[in-house]
Design a protein around this motif. Structure first.
Motif, PDB file in Angstrom:
ATOM      1  N   UNK A   1      -2.013 -75.297  -1.220  1.00 32.88           N
ATOM      2  CA  UNK A   1      -1.145 -74.444  -0.407  1.00 32.88           C
ATOM      3  C   UNK A   1       0.099 -75.214  -0.011  1.00 32.88           C
ATOM      4  N   UNK A   2       1.244 -74.606  -0.293  1.00 33.64           N
ATOM      5  CA  UNK A   2       2.518 -75.122   0.189  1.00 33.64           C
ATOM      6  C   UNK A   2       2.736 -74.487   1.550  1.00 33.64           C
TER       7      UNK A   2
ATOM      8  N   UNK B   1       4.877 -70.177   6.744  1.00 33.32           N
ATOM      9  CA  UNK B   1       4.434 -69.564   5.486  1.00 33.32           C
ATOM     10  C   UNK B   1       3.360 -70.415   4.837  1.00 33.32           C
ATOM     11  N   UNK B   2       2.406 -69.771   4.212  1.00 34.04           N
ATOM     12  CA  UNK B   2       1.446 -70.431   3.331  1.00 34.04           C
ATOM     13  C   UNK B   2       1.581 -69.770   1.963  1.00 34.04           C
TER      14      UNK B   2
ATOM     15  N   UNK C   1      -2.491 -75.192  -8.829  1.00 30.61           N
ATOM     16  CA  UNK C   1      -2.365 -76.637  -9.038  1.00 30.61           C
ATOM     17  C   UNK C   1      -1.363 -77.267  -8.078  1.00 30.61           C
ATOM     18  N   UNK C   2      -1.567 -78.527  -7.840  1.00 31.80           N
ATOM     19  CA  UNK C   2      -0.655 -79.297  -6.997  1.00 31.80           C
ATOM     20  C   UNK C   2       0.731 -79.356  -7.647  1.00 31.80           C
TER      21      UNK C   2
ATOM     22  N   UNK D   1      10.153 -77.686   7.528  1.00 26.18           N
ATOM     23  CA  UNK D   1       9.109 -78.707   7.492  1.00 26.18           C
ATOM     24  C   UNK D   1       8.121 -78.237   6.432  1.00 26.18           C
ATOM     25  N   UNK D   2       7.740 -79.123   5.539  1.00 31.68           N
ATOM     26  CA  UNK D   2       6.852 -78.712   4.453  1.00 31.68           C
ATOM     27  C   UNK D   2       5.738 -79.733   4.236  1.00 31.68           C
ATOM     28  N   UNK D   3       4.676 -79.248   3.621  1.00 29.61           N
ATOM     29  CA  UNK D   3       3.605 -80.123   3.142  1.00 29.61           C
ATOM     30  C   UNK D   3       2.768 -79.325   2.154  1.00 29.61           C
ATOM     31  N   UNK D   4       2.152 -80.048   1.250  1.00 24.36           N
ATOM     32  CA  UNK D   4       1.220 -79.436   0.304  1.00 24.36           C
ATOM     33  C   UNK D   4      -0.169 -79.908   0.711  1.00 24.36           C
TER      34      UNK D   4
END
Length: 98
Positions: A3-4, A49-50, A55-56, A85-88
Motif C-alpha cells: 500500500x502506498x 489515501x491508501x 508489488x512493491x 508525506x508518503x510511505x510504502x
C-alpha cells in the motif's frame, strides 16, 4: 499486498477530489488494485489515501510518477496546500473481526 500511503493538506477538498477523479496517471493501468480516501474528522483541509498494489515495484513506480508528473508542478496539483508525506507499507496480517 503493498500500500502506498499518501497524506497532505489541501486548499479545498472538492477541488482536490475533482483533480484526483481526473486520474492523470491512470491508476488502474498503473496497477492500483484498490483505493481508500480518508479525511480527518477535525480537519477538512487534509487528505489521507491508501493505494493498494500487488508489488512493491508497482507502488514505487507510481510514487515516482506522482513526484515527477503531478506534485512537481503547481498547475498539475492546484489543490495541494502542503507537500505530501508518503510511505510504502506491506500488509503482513489481516482479518475481519465480524
Amino acid at each position: 499486498m503493498y500500500t502506498l500511503q499518501i497524506e497532505h493538506g489541501v486548499k479545498d477538498f472538492e477541488m482536490w477530489k475533482g483533480a484526483y477523479g481526473a486520474d492523470p496517471l491512470g491508476r488502474a493501468d498503473s496497477g492500483v488494485l484498490a483505493e481508500r480516501i480518508y479525511r480527518p474528522v477535525d480537519d477538512e483541509h487534509y487528505v489521507v489515501l491508501d493505494l493498494d498494489f500487488a508489488s512493491r515495484e508497482e507502488a514505487a513506480e507510481f510514487l515516482d510518477r506522482l513526484r515527477s508528473n503531478v506534485w512537481s508542478t503547481p498547475a498539475a496539483s492546484p489543490a495541494l496546500a502542503s507537500g505530501p508525506k508518503t510511505r510504502i507499507v506491506e500488509q503482513v496480517s489481516g482479518a475481519r473481526l465480524q
